[in-house]
Design a protein around this motif. Sequence first.
Motif, mmCIF file in Angstrom:
data_model
loop_
_atom_site.group_PDB
_atom_site.id
_atom_site.type_symbol
_atom_site.label_atom_id
_atom_site.label_comp_id
_atom_site.label_asym_id
_atom_site.label_seq_id
_atom_site.Cartn_x
_atom_site.Cartn_y
_atom_site.Cartn_z
ATOM 1 N N ASP A 163 26.320 21.150 34.599
ATOM 2 C CA ASP A 163 26.736 22.515 34.043
ATOM 3 C C ASP A 163 27.597 23.460 34.636
ATOM 4 N N ALA A 164 27.781 22.906 35.988
ATOM 5 C CA ALA A 164 28.547 23.732 37.044
ATOM 6 C C ALA A 164 29.027 22.876 38.026
ATOM 7 N N VAL A 165 30.094 23.523 38.641
ATOM 8 C CA VAL A 165 30.800 22.878 39.933
ATOM 9 C C VAL A 165 30.733 24.089 41.162
ATOM 10 N N THR B 143 42.631 31.138 40.438
ATOM 11 C CA THR B 143 42.302 30.437 39.306
ATOM 12 C C THR B 143 41.872 29.229 39.612
ATOM 13 N N LEU B 144 40.594 28.625 39.124
ATOM 14 C CA LEU B 144 40.208 27.300 39.682
ATOM 15 C C LEU B 144 39.753 26.636 38.023
ATOM 16 N N ARG B 145 39.869 25.214 38.073
ATOM 17 C CA ARG B 145 39.594 24.827 36.899
ATOM 18 C C ARG B 145 38.925 23.461 37.193
ATOM 19 N N SER B 146 37.842 22.742 36.230
ATOM 20 C CA SER B 146 37.490 21.555 36.304
ATOM 21 C C SER B 146 37.810 20.471 35.167
ATOM 22 N N GLN B 147 37.796 19.529 35.436
ATOM 23 C CA GLN B 147 38.133 18.427 34.221
ATOM 24 C C GLN B 147 36.779 17.310 34.453
ATOM 25 N N ASP B 148 36.659 16.751 33.093
ATOM 26 C CA ASP B 148 35.790 15.790 33.308
ATOM 27 C C ASP B 148 36.303 14.269 33.655
ATOM 28 N N SER C 187 39.496 15.951 30.216
ATOM 29 C CA SER C 187 39.523 17.022 29.538
ATOM 30 C C SER C 187 39.164 18.199 30.405
ATOM 31 N N GLU C 188 39.732 19.591 30.113
ATOM 32 C CA GLU C 188 39.165 20.622 30.922
ATOM 33 C C GLU C 188 37.788 20.994 30.404
ATOM 34 N N VAL C 189 36.956 21.117 31.339
ATOM 35 C CA VAL C 189 35.355 21.608 31.036
ATOM 36 C C VAL C 189 35.024 22.990 31.506
ATOM 37 N N GLY C 190 35.796 23.436 32.290
ATOM 38 C CA GLY C 190 35.851 24.789 32.937
ATOM 39 C C GLY C 190 36.957 25.447 33.727
ATOM 40 N N ARG C 191 37.246 26.681 33.362
ATOM 41 C CA ARG C 191 38.355 27.296 34.161
ATOM 42 C C ARG C 191 37.745 28.907 34.214
ATOM 43 N N ALA C 192 38.252 29.346 35.519
ATOM 44 C CA ALA C 192 37.747 30.710 35.744
ATOM 45 C C ALA C 192 38.645 31.467 36.923
ATOM 46 N N ASP C 193 38.743 32.744 36.787
ATOM 47 C CA ASP C 193 39.321 33.585 37.885
ATOM 48 C C ASP C 193 38.257 33.897 38.764
ATOM 49 N N PHE C 194 38.595 33.888 40.061
ATOM 50 C CA PHE C 194 37.700 34.410 41.180
ATOM 51 C C PHE C 194 38.315 35.787 42.080
ATOM 52 N N ARG C 195 38.057 36.769 41.843
ATOM 53 C CA ARG C 195 38.528 37.841 42.750
ATOM 54 C C ARG C 195 38.334 37.968 44.034
ATOM 55 N N PHE C 196 39.360 38.385 45.142
ATOM 56 C CA PHE C 196 39.134 38.561 46.581
ATOM 57 C C PHE C 196 39.421 39.787 46.992
ATOM 58 N N ASP C 197 38.709 40.829 46.956
ATOM 59 C CA ASP C 197 39.304 42.236 47.502
ATOM 60 C C ASP C 197 38.792 42.574 48.701
ATOM 61 N N GLN C 198 38.218 41.686 49.265
ATOM 62 C CA GLN C 198 37.932 41.907 50.690
ATOM 63 C C GLN C 198 39.022 42.455 51.853
#
Length: 132
Positions: A65-67, A84-89, A93-104
């Motif tokens: 359920d996660a990468v 922006t990151l994504r994962s495929q099976d 097929s795309e099984v996950g996509r998300a944006d991760f912020r970097f403000d440091q």
Amino acid sequence: MSTASTRPPEGRYGRSPDERADRKLKIAGAVLGAALLALVGYFGYHYVGQNRISAQVVTFQSSDDAVRIHLEVHKDADARGYCTLRSQDASGSEVGRADFRFDQRATRIDKVVTLRTTARGSTAELLGCHAG
């Protein structure tokens, strides 16, 4: 005995059709060359001048359920943005996509992020990073 020339005298009847075609081709080539140069300049400026954040995937581990993705980010110290990151099976097929912020304020950030997936992911792909 003299031979008769089949060509008209030079400059008497204007340009030949071949000369007109050559001129049109030269103009078209110059216009297309200038357009290509402008396009390369635009993309070069956008990539170098505007994109102050770059990253790469170092490693990843997948579960049902996660990468978990080890991401290395390089940026200007004052730059804020997201990647922006994504994962495929296995079938693609795309099984996950998300944006991760970097403000440091650091210029180099090593971070392990968790991308939630709807099925077991077999890839971890960086789609891009954007300032903002």
